[in-house]
Motif scaffolding. Sequence first.
Motif, PDB file in Angstrom:
ATOM      1  N   THR A 246       0.838  -0.984   0.482  1.00 32.10           N
ATOM      2  CA  THR A 246      -0.374  -0.123  -0.042  1.00 32.10           C
ATOM      3  C   THR A 246       1.367   1.357   0.185  1.00 32.10           C
ATOM      4  OG1 THR A 246      -1.975  -1.209   1.177  1.00 32.10           O
ATOM      5  CG2 THR A 246      -1.308   1.720   1.306  1.00 32.10           C
ATOM      6  N   TYR A 247       0.080   2.053  -0.758  1.00 31.04           N
ATOM      7  CA  TYR A 247       1.642   3.736  -1.035  1.00 31.04           C
ATOM      8  C   TYR A 247       0.068   4.480   0.098  1.00 31.04           C
ATOM      9  CZ  TYR A 247       1.910   7.915  -3.088  1.00 31.04           C
ATOM     10  OH  TYR A 247       1.560   9.289  -2.890  1.00 31.04           O
ATOM     11  N   VAL A 248       1.291   5.269   0.957  1.00 33.40           N
ATOM     12  CA  VAL A 248      -0.339   6.653   1.231  1.00 33.40           C
ATOM     13  C   VAL A 248       0.322   7.670   1.153  1.00 33.40           C
ATOM     14  CG1 VAL A 248      -0.087   4.794   3.065  1.00 33.40           C
ATOM     15  CG2 VAL A 248       1.125   5.662   3.649  1.00 33.40           C
ATOM     16  N   HIS A 249       1.565   7.946   1.010  1.00 31.50           N
ATOM     17  CA  HIS A 249       2.362   8.990   0.292  1.00 31.50           C
ATOM     18  C   HIS A 249       2.957   9.235  -0.208  1.00 31.50           C
ATOM     19  CE1 HIS A 249       2.657  13.631   2.536  1.00 31.50           C
ATOM     20  NE2 HIS A 249       3.572  13.626   2.467  1.00 31.50           N
ATOM     21  N   PRO A 250       3.302  10.270  -0.995  1.00 30.31           N
ATOM     22  CA  PRO A 250       4.642  10.284  -1.416  1.00 30.31           C
ATOM     23  C   PRO A 250       5.972  10.414  -1.314  1.00 30.31           C
ATOM     24  CG  PRO A 250       3.421  12.296  -2.198  1.00 30.31           C
ATOM     25  CD  PRO A 250       3.211  11.601  -1.185  1.00 30.31           C
ATOM     26  N   GLY A 251       6.246   9.166  -1.789  1.00 30.35           N
ATOM     27  CA  GLY A 251       7.900   8.501  -1.635  1.00 30.35           C
ATOM     28  C   GLY A 251       7.288   6.753   0.068  1.00 30.35           C
ATOM     29  N   VAL A 252       5.951   6.934   0.339  1.00 27.02           N
ATOM     30  CA  VAL A 252       6.219   6.154   0.910  1.00 27.02           C
ATOM     31  C   VAL A 252       5.342   4.840   0.321  1.00 27.02           C
ATOM     32  CG1 VAL A 252       4.862   5.999   3.517  1.00 27.02           C
ATOM     33  CG2 VAL A 252       6.011   8.067   3.046  1.00 27.02           C
ATOM     34  N   ILE A 253       5.830   3.623   1.124  1.00 31.29           N
ATOM     35  CA  ILE A 253       5.118   2.407   0.701  1.00 31.29           C
ATOM     36  C   ILE A 253       5.116   1.642   2.257  1.00 31.29           C
ATOM     37  CG2 ILE A 253       4.980   0.449   0.281  1.00 31.29           C
ATOM     38  CD1 ILE A 253       4.453   2.249  -2.499  1.00 31.29           C
ATOM     39  N   CYS A 254       4.002   1.552   2.921  1.00 28.79           N
ATOM     40  CA  CYS A 254       3.396   1.206   4.330  1.00 28.79           C
ATOM     41  C   CYS A 254       4.321  -0.721   4.733  1.00 28.79           C
ATOM     42  CB  CYS A 254       1.872   0.899   4.415  1.00 28.79           C
ATOM     43  SG  CYS A 254       1.590   2.439   5.214  1.00 28.79           S
ATOM     44  N   ARG A 255       5.024  -0.437   5.643  1.00 24.84           N
ATOM     45  CA  ARG A 255       5.546  -1.780   5.630  1.00 24.84           C
ATOM     46  C   ARG A 255       4.465  -2.601   5.927  1.00 24.84           C
ATOM     47  NH1 ARG A 255       9.172   2.542   6.067  1.00 24.84           N
ATOM     48  NH2 ARG A 255      11.039   2.287   7.240  1.00 24.84           N
ATOM     49  N   SER A 256       3.057  -2.534   6.611  1.00 25.72           N
ATOM     50  CA  SER A 256       2.539  -3.623   6.532  1.00 25.72           C
ATOM     51  C   SER A 256       1.664  -3.441   5.101  1.00 25.72           C
ATOM     52  CB  SER A 256       1.930  -3.302   7.527  1.00 25.72           C
ATOM     53  OG  SER A 256       0.332  -2.332   7.179  1.00 25.72           O
ATOM     54  N   THR A 257       0.742  -4.443   5.098  1.00 24.90           N
ATOM     55  CA  THR A 257      -0.860  -4.489   3.490  1.00 24.90           C
ATOM     56  C   THR A 257      -1.054  -3.447   4.161  1.00 24.90           C
ATOM     57  OG1 THR A 257      -1.577  -6.294   5.068  1.00 24.90           O
ATOM     58  CG2 THR A 257      -0.067  -6.601   2.952  1.00 24.90           C
ATOM     59  N   THR A 258      -1.565  -2.907   5.137  1.00 26.20           N
ATOM     60  CA  THR A 258      -2.894  -2.059   6.120  1.00 26.20           C
ATOM     61  C   THR A 258      -3.980  -2.407   5.710  1.00 26.20           C
ATOM     62  OG1 THR A 258      -3.688  -0.864   3.692  1.00 26.20           O
ATOM     63  CG2 THR A 258      -1.293   0.236   4.619  1.00 26.20           C
ATOM     64  N   GLY A 259      -4.516  -2.603   7.241  1.00 27.44           N
ATOM     65  CA  GLY A 259      -5.589  -3.112   7.903  1.00 27.44           C
ATOM     66  C   GLY A 259      -6.790  -2.403   5.734  1.00 27.44           C
ATOM     67  N   THR A 260      -6.897  -1.131   6.227  1.00 24.92           N
ATOM     68  CA  THR A 260      -7.605  -1.112   5.242  1.00 24.92           C
ATOM     69  C   THR A 260      -7.894  -1.422   3.690  1.00 24.92           C
ATOM     70  OG1 THR A 260      -6.477   0.905   5.789  1.00 24.92           O
ATOM     71  CG2 THR A 260      -8.050   0.863   6.708  1.00 24.92           C
ATOM     72  N   GLY A 261      -6.024  -1.310   3.606  1.00 30.88           N
ATOM     73  CA  GLY A 261      -6.259  -2.369   2.277  1.00 30.88           C
ATOM     74  C   GLY A 261      -6.516  -3.182   1.999  1.00 30.88           C
ATOM     75  N   THR A 262      -6.211  -3.620   3.197  1.00 35.61           N
ATOM     76  CA  THR A 262      -6.962  -5.535   3.053  1.00 35.61           C
ATOM     77  C   THR A 262      -8.614  -6.024   3.421  1.00 35.61           C
ATOM     78  OG1 THR A 262      -5.477  -5.937   4.830  1.00 35.61           O
ATOM     79  CG2 THR A 262      -6.988  -7.793   4.493  1.00 35.61           C
ATOM     80  N   SER A 263      -8.992  -4.782   3.756  1.00 33.09           N
ATOM     81  CA  SER A 263     -10.552  -4.807   3.910  1.00 33.09           C
ATOM     82  C   SER A 263     -11.156  -3.925   2.042  1.00 33.09           C
ATOM     83  CB  SER A 263     -11.581  -3.211   4.817  1.00 33.09           C
ATOM     84  OG  SER A 263     -11.076  -3.751   5.549  1.00 33.09           O
ATOM     85  N   ALA A 264      -9.998  -2.958   1.998  1.00 37.82           N
ATOM     86  CA  ALA A 264     -10.818  -2.748   0.915  1.00 37.82           C
ATOM     87  C   ALA A 264     -10.595  -4.122  -0.827  1.00 37.82           C
ATOM     88  CB  ALA A 264      -9.411  -1.518  -0.482  1.00 37.82           C
TER      89      ALA A 264
END
Length: 348
Positions: A246-264
Motif C-alpha cells: 500500500t502506498y500512502v504518501h509520496p515516497g512512502v510505502i507501508c511496511r504492512s499491507t494495511t488493514g484498510t487495504g485488506t478491507s478494500a
Amino acid sequence: MNNLHTLQLLDTHAGGDVSRIVTGGIDQLPGATVREQMEYLRDDADGLRRLLLEEPYGIPEMSVDLLVPATNPEAVAGYIIMEVMGYPIYSGSNTLCTATAVLETGIVPKQEGIQRFKLEAPAGLVQIEASVRNGVVESVTCEGLPSYIDTHRDTIEVPGIGPVTYSIAYSGGFYALVDAEELGFKLVREEELALAACAHKIVEAIQAQRGFSHYTLGDVGPLPFLHFMGPEEQVANGYVRSRSTTYVHPGVICRSTTGTGTSARLALMHYEGRLKVGDKLETVSLRNTGFIGTFTGTHKEGAYQVAENTITGRSYVLAESKIVINCDDPMVACGELHRLLSDRHAKI
C-alpha cells in the motif's frame, strides 16, 4: 511556562508499521466526541502530529495514536490516529497497535484466553477481540469499516506509464486498487522505491481527473491511497493468500499491507462475487508480514453493496519511553503545542 515537557510513549508495530502510542503528557482536548477532538487537532493544533512525525522525533513512515478518554460509555478508551497525510478516521494497523497498548498498559487488565472490549475511533465504536496466552497478546481482531466499491475496472492514461486499469474502494479512506503484475511488479522489497514512484503517478492522474464522495460522509478529500494486488493463491477452501502493498504518501510505502487495504481487497472480491460469509484473505507484505481479513456479511447502502469485515494481526511492543520536548530547541516548533502539553500522566 516551563520550556521542558515530557510525553509518555509506547512504541509498537503491526506488520512492520510503527505506531507510536501517546499514553500521557497531553491535556484533555476540547470536543464532545473523539471525532470532534480529532477535528480540533486537525484544524487548530496540528503541531502535535508534526512534532512526532517529523525530525528530530519521528519519520513520515510512522503513525501516532493519541490515547484519549472515551466519550462513549461502551468504550474503554478513545484514540486519534495521526499520519503523514493527516488524520484518518480509521486504520487497521493503528487499531491493532492501540488495542495491544491498552492491554499492555493495564487500561484493560490482561486475562488469559479471549478478551473483548470496544475502542472509540474517530469513525466510531470498534469491537476488539484479543487472544492472550501466558500473558502475551498473541493476536488481535478488530472490525474493519464497512467497505464498498465505488468504481470497478476503469482505465486512465498515466504520464510515463500508459493506460492503467484500476478500481476504487472505500474502506476508511478511498483506495485505488491496481494489479501489480499488469504494471510489471512482483511485489518484492527491492521494488519499494519503484512502487512508490509508480503509485504516485497513478494517484496524481486520478486526482487530476476526478474526486470521490462517500455515501454518508460526502467529500472526504482527494484520493490518498493506492493498493497493489498480487496474484491470489488458494491456500484452503475459503482461504486466499496474496502479496500486496500500500502506498500512502509520496515516497512512502507501508511496511504492512494495511488493514484498510485488506478491507478494500475484500470489498473488491465481494463485488466480483468471489466471497461467501466466513471467507478469508491473507495479504502478505514486501517484508513477508501479513494480516488476515475475514468477510463477515453484507448490506446495502443506497446504490452500494457494502462488505462487512474484520482484520486480524499481531502487534509487538518495541519500546516504552518518555521523550523530552525542549521548546528552546530550534528544531522544535512548540507554538500551538503549549495548549496541549501537560507534565502529568493522562488518565484514560
